[in-house]
Design a protein around this motif. Structure first.
Motif, PDB file in Angstrom:
ATOM      1  N   UNK A   7     -38.469  45.212  14.482  1.00 22.56           N
ATOM      2  CA  UNK A   7     -37.896  44.181  15.347  1.00 22.56           C
ATOM      3  C   UNK A   7     -38.926  43.831  16.406  1.00 22.56           C
ATOM      4  N   UNK A   8     -39.161  42.524  16.578  1.00 27.50           N
ATOM      5  CA  UNK A   8     -40.147  42.063  17.561  1.00 27.50           C
ATOM      6  C   UNK A   8     -39.761  40.664  18.039  1.00 27.50           C
ATOM      7  N   UNK A   9     -40.483  40.204  19.045  1.00 35.86           N
ATOM      8  CA  UNK A   9     -40.269  38.844  19.541  1.00 35.86           C
ATOM      9  C   UNK A   9     -40.694  37.848  18.470  1.00 35.86           C
ATOM     10  N   UNK A  10     -39.922  36.793  18.340  1.00 34.69           N
ATOM     11  CA  UNK A  10     -40.267  35.729  17.396  1.00 34.69           C
ATOM     12  C   UNK A  10     -41.346  34.852  18.012  1.00 34.69           C
ATOM     13  N   UNK A  53     -39.447  28.494  22.651  1.00 35.27           N
ATOM     14  CA  UNK A  53     -40.335  28.297  23.792  1.00 35.27           C
ATOM     15  C   UNK A  53     -39.685  28.708  25.111  1.00 35.27           C
ATOM     16  N   UNK A  54     -38.350  28.611  25.178  1.00 35.22           N
ATOM     17  CA  UNK A  54     -37.667  28.794  26.462  1.00 35.22           C
ATOM     18  C   UNK A  54     -36.948  30.129  26.634  1.00 35.22           C
ATOM     19  N   UNK A  55     -36.617  30.813  25.548  1.00 35.81           N
ATOM     20  CA  UNK A  55     -35.760  31.989  25.692  1.00 35.81           C
ATOM     21  C   UNK A  55     -36.257  33.197  24.944  1.00 35.81           C
ATOM     22  N   UNK A  56     -35.374  34.143  24.821  1.00 34.76           N
ATOM     23  CA  UNK A  56     -35.651  35.385  24.110  1.00 34.76           C
ATOM     24  C   UNK A  56     -35.095  35.257  22.689  1.00 34.76           C
ATOM     25  N   UNK A  57     -35.971  35.230  21.718  1.00 34.43           N
ATOM     26  CA  UNK A  57     -35.575  35.196  20.315  1.00 34.43           C
ATOM     27  C   UNK A  57     -36.276  36.371  19.643  1.00 34.43           C
ATOM     28  N   UNK A  94     -26.040  47.987   6.946  1.00 37.62           N
ATOM     29  CA  UNK A  94     -26.985  49.104   7.085  1.00 37.62           C
ATOM     30  C   UNK A  94     -27.405  49.325   8.531  1.00 37.62           C
ATOM     31  N   UNK A  95     -26.687  48.736   9.490  1.00 36.53           N
ATOM     32  CA  UNK A  95     -26.962  48.970  10.901  1.00 36.53           C
ATOM     33  C   UNK A  95     -27.973  48.038  11.541  1.00 36.53           C
ATOM     34  N   UNK A  96     -28.490  47.082  10.798  1.00 35.41           N
ATOM     35  CA  UNK A  96     -29.509  46.195  11.356  1.00 35.41           C
ATOM     36  C   UNK A  96     -28.927  45.281  12.435  1.00 35.41           C
ATOM     37  N   UNK A  97     -27.707  44.817  12.263  1.00 32.81           N
ATOM     38  CA  UNK A  97     -27.077  43.981  13.290  1.00 32.81           C
ATOM     39  C   UNK A  97     -26.959  44.719  14.614  1.00 32.81           C
ATOM     40  N   UNK A  98     -26.557  45.979  14.558  1.00 31.22           N
ATOM     41  CA  UNK A  98     -26.466  46.795  15.767  1.00 31.22           C
ATOM     42  C   UNK A  98     -27.825  47.028  16.402  1.00 31.22           C
ATOM     43  N   UNK A  99     -28.848  47.231  15.568  1.00 30.41           N
ATOM     44  CA  UNK A  99     -30.210  47.410  16.093  1.00 30.41           C
ATOM     45  C   UNK A  99     -30.706  46.148  16.785  1.00 30.41           C
ATOM     46  N   UNK A 100     -30.426  44.994  16.178  1.00 29.80           N
ATOM     47  CA  UNK A 100     -30.847  43.729  16.790  1.00 29.80           C
ATOM     48  C   UNK A 100     -30.131  43.501  18.118  1.00 29.80           C
ATOM     49  N   UNK A 101     -28.834  43.782  18.145  1.00 30.08           N
ATOM     50  CA  UNK A 101     -28.068  43.588  19.372  1.00 30.08           C
ATOM     51  C   UNK A 101     -28.596  44.521  20.471  1.00 30.08           C
ATOM     52  N   UNK A 106     -31.722  45.315  25.439  1.00 28.60           N
ATOM     53  CA  UNK A 106     -32.813  46.033  26.096  1.00 28.60           C
ATOM     54  C   UNK A 106     -33.849  45.065  26.661  1.00 28.60           C
ATOM     55  N   UNK A 107     -34.235  44.092  25.843  1.00 32.21           N
ATOM     56  CA  UNK A 107     -35.229  43.118  26.295  1.00 32.21           C
ATOM     57  C   UNK A 107     -34.728  42.358  27.517  1.00 32.21           C
ATOM     58  N   UNK A 108     -33.489  41.890  27.464  1.00 34.64           N
ATOM     59  CA  UNK A 108     -32.932  41.128  28.582  1.00 34.64           C
ATOM     60  C   UNK A 108     -32.778  42.010  29.815  1.00 34.64           C
ATOM     61  N   UNK A 109     -32.387  43.272  29.628  1.00 41.47           N
ATOM     62  CA  UNK A 109     -32.247  44.201  30.758  1.00 41.47           C
ATOM     63  C   UNK A 109     -33.597  44.416  31.437  1.00 41.47           C
TER      64      UNK A 109
END
Length: 164
Positions: A7-10, A53-57, A94-101, A106-109
């Motif tokens: 998982x990383x920034x787009x 360009x404007x947010x966290x993706x 497989x838990x990927x949705x929870x990992x992304x959330x 975390x990033x926003x915090x």
């Protein structure tokens, strides 16, 4: 030999893959509500590029393939608004949705220190509702988007910090 999902920034180069994934993932939601004009299915590439360009993706990658994505932004009141969480159908469960959330929280915090997290999902989207409740979100109201009733869910940022 298996690969792990990272998982990383787009970046702007991910826009087309994100849009294709979003279109694939939200088909089942559209079918569930009988509305194929829901926002994730009508978003344009230009609109997505502006979000990049404007947010966290964030994106989840399996090798070079984008297999999951989520977006977030913090408004003037300190609420982190999370949306468009989706995982490729072959990797769901497989838990990927929870990992992304957790990653977007975390990033926003770290970047913005929000007071609370907020997201919405369709009222008939039982799998989504289970995931969000399991991760500490509680229903706080409903919203209407065309023919779809959305459940708004939230949790205090202090709950995130305690679980991190």
């Amino acid at each position: 030999m298996g690969m792990s999902v990272t998982i990383s920034a787009a970046d702007e180069g991910d826009a087309e893959q994100i849009l294709k994934l979003q279109y694939l993932c939200f088909q089942s939601e559209a079918e569930l509500y009988g509305d194929y004009r829901i926002e994730p299915l009508v978003q344009t590439l230009e609109e997505l590029q502006a979000e990049l360009a404007a947010g966290c993706v964030l994106v989840a990658r399996l090798g070079e393939e984008v297999v999951g994505t989520v977006r977030g932004r913090v408004d003037a009141e300190g609420t982190a608004r999370i949306g468009r969480l989706c995982v490729h159908p072959r990797l769901q469960g497989h838990g990927l949705g929870g990992r992304l959330l957790a990653a977007v929280e975390s990033h926003l915090a770290d970047a913005f220190g929000p007071k609370r997290y907020h997201l919405v999902t369709g009222s008939r989207s039982e799998g989504n509702l289970r995931l969000y409740r399991r991760l500490g979100y509680t229903p706080v109201g409903t919203e209407r988007d065309r023919r779809v009733t959305l459940v708004a869910l939230a949790k205090d940022a202090a709950e995130y910090a305690a679980s991190a």
